[in-house]
Motif scaffolding. Structure first.
Motif, PDB file in Angstrom:
ATOM      1  N   ASN A 123       0.300   4.181  -2.501  1.00  0.00           N
ATOM      2  CA  ASN A 123       0.303   5.637  -2.115  1.00  0.00           C
ATOM      3  C   ASN A 123       0.941   6.640  -2.217  1.00  0.00           C
ATOM      4  O   ASN A 123       1.057   7.870  -2.602  1.00  0.00           O
ATOM      5  CB  ASN A 123       0.518   5.544  -0.661  1.00  0.00           C
ATOM      6  CG  ASN A 123       0.126   6.500   0.973  1.00  0.00           C
ATOM      7  OD1 ASN A 123      -0.627   7.593   0.537  1.00  0.00           O
ATOM      8  ND2 ASN A 123       0.277   7.297   1.679  1.00  0.00           N
ATOM      9  N   MET A 124       2.116   6.298  -2.785  1.00  0.00           N
ATOM     10  CA  MET A 124       3.260   7.001  -3.277  1.00  0.00           C
ATOM     11  C   MET A 124       2.855   7.238  -5.017  1.00  0.00           C
ATOM     12  O   MET A 124       3.406   8.857  -4.819  1.00  0.00           O
ATOM     13  CB  MET A 124       5.315   6.494  -3.373  1.00  0.00           C
ATOM     14  CG  MET A 124       5.727   7.133  -3.279  1.00  0.00           C
ATOM     15  SD  MET A 124       5.781   8.822  -2.697  1.00  0.00           S
ATOM     16  CE  MET A 124       7.778   8.871  -1.463  1.00  0.00           C
TER      17      MET A 124
ATOM     18  N   LYS B  83       0.487  10.363  -4.644  1.00  0.00           N
ATOM     19  CA  LYS B  83       1.057  11.080  -3.980  1.00  0.00           C
ATOM     20  C   LYS B  83       1.174  12.020  -5.303  1.00  0.00           C
ATOM     21  O   LYS B  83       1.302  13.562  -5.734  1.00  0.00           O
ATOM     22  CB  LYS B  83       2.280  10.972  -3.501  1.00  0.00           C
ATOM     23  CG  LYS B  83       2.545  12.778  -2.555  1.00  0.00           C
ATOM     24  CD  LYS B  83       3.227  12.375  -1.597  1.00  0.00           C
ATOM     25  CE  LYS B  83       3.239  14.046  -0.595  1.00  0.00           C
ATOM     26  NZ  LYS B  83       2.819  14.170   0.190  1.00  0.00           N
TER      27      LYS B  83
ATOM     28  N   SER C 226       0.687  -1.319   0.057  1.00  0.00           N
ATOM     29  CA  SER C 226       0.239   0.376  -0.069  1.00  0.00           C
ATOM     30  C   SER C 226       1.105   1.282  -0.063  1.00  0.00           C
ATOM     31  O   SER C 226       0.539   2.580  -0.780  1.00  0.00           O
ATOM     32  CB  SER C 226      -0.723  -0.304   1.199  1.00  0.00           C
ATOM     33  OG  SER C 226      -0.044   0.406   1.999  1.00  0.00           O
ATOM     34  N   SER C 227       1.751   1.275   0.763  1.00  0.00           N
ATOM     35  CA  SER C 227       3.012   2.440   0.945  1.00  0.00           C
ATOM     36  C   SER C 227       3.636   3.018  -0.553  1.00  0.00           C
ATOM     37  O   SER C 227       3.348   3.941  -1.023  1.00  0.00           O
ATOM     38  CB  SER C 227       4.204   2.340   1.531  1.00  0.00           C
ATOM     39  OG  SER C 227       4.131   1.394   2.931  1.00  0.00           O
TER      40      SER C 227
ATOM     41  N   GLU D 179       9.214   4.026  -1.484  1.00  0.00           N
ATOM     42  CA  GLU D 179       8.364   5.254  -1.109  1.00  0.00           C
ATOM     43  C   GLU D 179       7.956   5.021   0.027  1.00  0.00           C
ATOM     44  O   GLU D 179       7.416   6.016   0.727  1.00  0.00           O
ATOM     45  CB  GLU D 179       7.106   3.862  -1.264  1.00  0.00           C
ATOM     46  CG  GLU D 179       7.338   2.449  -0.623  1.00  0.00           C
ATOM     47  CD  GLU D 179       8.391   1.367  -1.259  1.00  0.00           C
ATOM     48  OE1 GLU D 179       9.230   0.975  -1.609  1.00  0.00           O
ATOM     49  OE2 GLU D 179       8.363   0.163  -0.401  1.00  0.00           O
ATOM     50  N   LYS D 180       9.212   4.712   0.068  1.00  0.00           N
ATOM     51  CA  LYS D 180       9.148   5.427   2.188  1.00  0.00           C
ATOM     52  C   LYS D 180      10.956   6.536   1.763  1.00  0.00           C
ATOM     53  O   LYS D 180      11.123   6.254   2.876  1.00  0.00           O
ATOM     54  CB  LYS D 180      10.397   3.919   3.141  1.00  0.00           C
ATOM     55  CG  LYS D 180       8.777   3.688   2.957  1.00  0.00           C
ATOM     56  CD  LYS D 180       7.658   4.607   4.474  1.00  0.00           C
ATOM     57  CE  LYS D 180       6.526   3.586   3.955  1.00  0.00           C
ATOM     58  NZ  LYS D 180       5.038   4.355   5.237  1.00  0.00           N
TER      59      LYS D 180
END
Lengths: 209, 256
Positions: free
Chosen positions: A22-23, A26, A18-19, A193-194
Motif C-alpha cells: 500500500n505504501m 502511494k 499489504s501495508s 510502511e506505517k
C-alpha cells in the motif's frame, strides 16, 4: 510514475504484507507479494518484511528454500535489498531471541533491550515513534535529515562493532542502532510502511535507487 | 526527548462515526473513512477504531470498513468490536491493521487472546479494560459495552489479561468517557504499576495537559482521546483536530 522495475515483497508467512504494498502504491510503484522462488529470482529489488520470532522467521526462509535465493540475489547479483523489522534482524549473524544463525549479511548481532530496573520504568517492547540520526549518507536516507521520526515495535535491536555498517541510530533508554547499511543492502528496525511521510520518503528512496 | 503515543479513538455504530458520553448518549460525527483520511493527513501517531454496535448486534466485524480504513492509514491502526474468532483476527491483521482490541471476548472466550497472541505476537493484541467506579468508591471492570460486570478485582483482572497474552492494556474509564473531566490518573497508575506491558489511558481527555498528567502520575505509556479530537467548543461542534508536532513537543514531550 511507476518505474519499470519488479519489486517483490517476500511472503514467508510472518505477518501482514499489504501495508508495504500500500505504501509503495502511494509512491506510484507497483509491487508483487510472492513466496515463489521464480518471482524472487527475476526481481530487480527485494523487500523482506516480517513480524515475530527470529528462529521461526529464519526457519521459514530455510525450509522454503528462499535463503539460498536471497543470498544469490543480494550478495552475488547485489540488487537493492530492504529488510524491515524481523526481516532486518534476520540479516544479522544471530539474535538473543533464538539459537539459529541469521543470514549474516551484516557483521552485526541482534540483542535484547536491557535496562537497569532501578533507573528506568521503560517498558519492553519499545513501541512508538522515535527520532533517528543519520550516521552516514545513503540513498535510502535522502531527505530525512531534519526531524525524521519512525514507528517502532521491537524488543530486540541491532548491535555492531563495525561502525561503517551503522546507518541510523535512535534512543530508547539508551542509544541503539536502528538501521544498518552495506552496499546494496539496507536493514531498518522501524516500520516505514506505517511512518507517514517519513516512511513514504524511505520507500520512495528505495524505489529510486 | 521522549515521545509518547497520542491516539485518537473513533467509535463506529452501524458504520456511522459517533461519539458517546459515558458509553451512552451518542452524537453523530460523520463518515468514519473520511475522518480517518483527515487524521492520516494530520499525521497522528496511531489510530484506534472501535465498532460499538458489532457485539451488541451479534455481528461479525465489518471487514469492508476495516479494509477501507487500513488502506487510508499510513500509521498503526487498531480495530476492536465483534471479534470472537481467530480467523477474524487473521483477516483483520492481514488487511493491514496492526492490532486488534479485545473486550467482550476476554469474558466469553479468554483462550482466544492466548491463541491470537501466540499466532500473531502479543504486540498485536490490546485488551480493553472498561471500568466504572461504584457508589462506594470501588472499581470494577466491565465487558459488552459496559453492561456486564467482571467478578475479578481490577488489578487482578489486568494481570490476568497480561498472562493470557495481551501485549497492551487500554484502561478505559466509562465514567469519564466524553466528559472532559481528565483521565482517571489514580486507577491508570494502579494498573500500570502492576503490569509489565504498556497501558493506554483512555476516557476523559480534555486537553494536552491531561496527557502529561496521566503519563507522569499514572505511568501510562500512551494516551487516547475521542471527544477532544472530534469536537470543538462547548456545544461540541464537529471538528477534527490533532495537536501538531510543535505543540506536542512544547506541551507534552518536553515535560516528560
Amino acid at each position: 510514475m511507476s518505474k519499470d522495475q519488479k519489486i517483490v515483497i517476500i511472503d514467508y508467512k510472518v505477518g501482514n504484507l499489504s501495508s508495504i504494498a500500500n505504501m509503495l502504491k502511494k509512491v506510484g510503484q507497483r509491487s508483487l507479494i510472492s513466496d515463489k522462488p521464480e518471482d524472487i529470482e527475476t526481481a530487480d529489488k527485494l523487500i523482506l518484511p516480517g513480524v515475530g520470532a527470529f528462529d521461526y522467521g529464519i526457519t521459514q526462509l530455510n525450509n522454503s528454500g528462499l535463503s539460498s535465493v536471497l543470498n544469490k540475489k543480494a550478495c552475488e547479483e547485489k540488487i537493492p535489498f530492504l529488510g524491515i523489522c524481523l526481516g532486518a534482524q534476520l540479516l544479522t549473524q544471530s539474535s538473543e531471541e533464538g539459537v539459529l544463525p541469521g543470514l549474516g549479511w551484516f557483521q552485526a548481532k541482534t540483542v535484547k533491550f536491557k535496562f537497569d530496573p532501578t533507573e528506568t520504568k521503560l517498558k519492553i517492547p519499545h513501541m512508538g515513534w522515535t527520532d533517528v540520526t543519520i550516521e552516514h549518507p545513503s540513498p535510502l536516507t535522502i531527505g530525512l535529515e531534519e526531524e525524521a521520526r519512525f514507528y517502532f515495535v521491537h524488543s530486540f535491536h541491532f548491535t555492531t562493532e563495525h561502525k561503517e555498517e551503522i546507518l541510523l541510530k535512535s534512543v530508547y533508554g539508551y542509544e541503539f542502532v536502528s538501521a544498518l547499511h552495506r552496499d546494496n543492502i539496507f536493514a531498518v528496525q522501524f516500520h516505514p510502511e506505517k511512518s507517514h511521510k517519513f516512511g513514504l520518503q524511505v520507500m520512495k528512496n528505495f524505489v529510486d535507487i | 526527548m521522549k515521545r509518547i503515543r497520542v491516539i485518537p479513538v473513533l467509535l463506529v455504530n452501524n458504520r456511522k462515526l459517533v461519539k458517546t458520553i459515558k458509553f451512552g448518549a451518542e452524537t453523530y460525527v460523520g463518515d468514519p473513512v473520511n475522518a480517518i483520511k483527515i487524521f492520516n493527513d494530520k499525521e497522528v501517531d496511531e489510530l484506534i477504531l472501535l465498532d460499538i454496535s458489532a457485539t451488541k448486534n451479534k455481528q461479525e466485524p465489518n471487514f469492508e470498513l476495516i479494509e477501507q480504513a487500513a488502506g487510508e492509514c499510513f500509521m498503526p491502526l487498531g480495530y476492536g468490536g465483534g471479534i470472537t474468532h481467530i480467523d477474524q483476527i487473521k483477516r483483520i491483521l492481514y488487511s493491514g491493521v496492526e492490532k486488534v482490541v479485545i473486550n467482550s471476548s476476554i469474558a466469553t472466550n479468554p483462550a482466544l487472546i492466548t491463541e491470537a497472541s501466540k499466532a500473531f505476537g502479543a504486540q498485536a493484541i490490546v485488551a480493553s479494560i472498561d471500568l466504572k467506579k461504584s457508589l462506594f468508591g470501588g472499581y470494577a471492570a466491565y465487558t459488552h459495552s459496559g453492561t456486564k460486570k467482571v467478578k475479578m478485582g481490577l488489578v487482578e483482572y489486568a494481570k490476568y489479561v497480561e498472562e493470557l497474552g495481551a501485549g497492551e492494556i487500554m484502561v478505559y474509564s466509562i465514567d469519564r468517557d466524553g466528559t472532559y473531566k481528565g483521565f482517571d490518573v489514580e486507577i491508570t497508575g494502579k494498573i500500570a504499576e502492576q503490569v509489565s506491558i504498556p497501558v493506554i489511558a483512555s476516557g476523559g481527555a480534555r486537553n494536552i495537559d491531561d496527557f502529561s498528567d496521566v503519563v507522569i502520575n499514572g505511568h501510562a505509556s500512551a494516551v487516547a482521546a475521542g471527544s477532544m479530537f472530534v469536537f470543538t467548543g462547548k456545544h461540541r461542534a464537529v471538528l477534527i483536530s490533532y495537536p501538531n508536532q510543535k505543540e506536542l513537543k512544547k506541551n507534552l514531550y518536553e515535560k516528560l
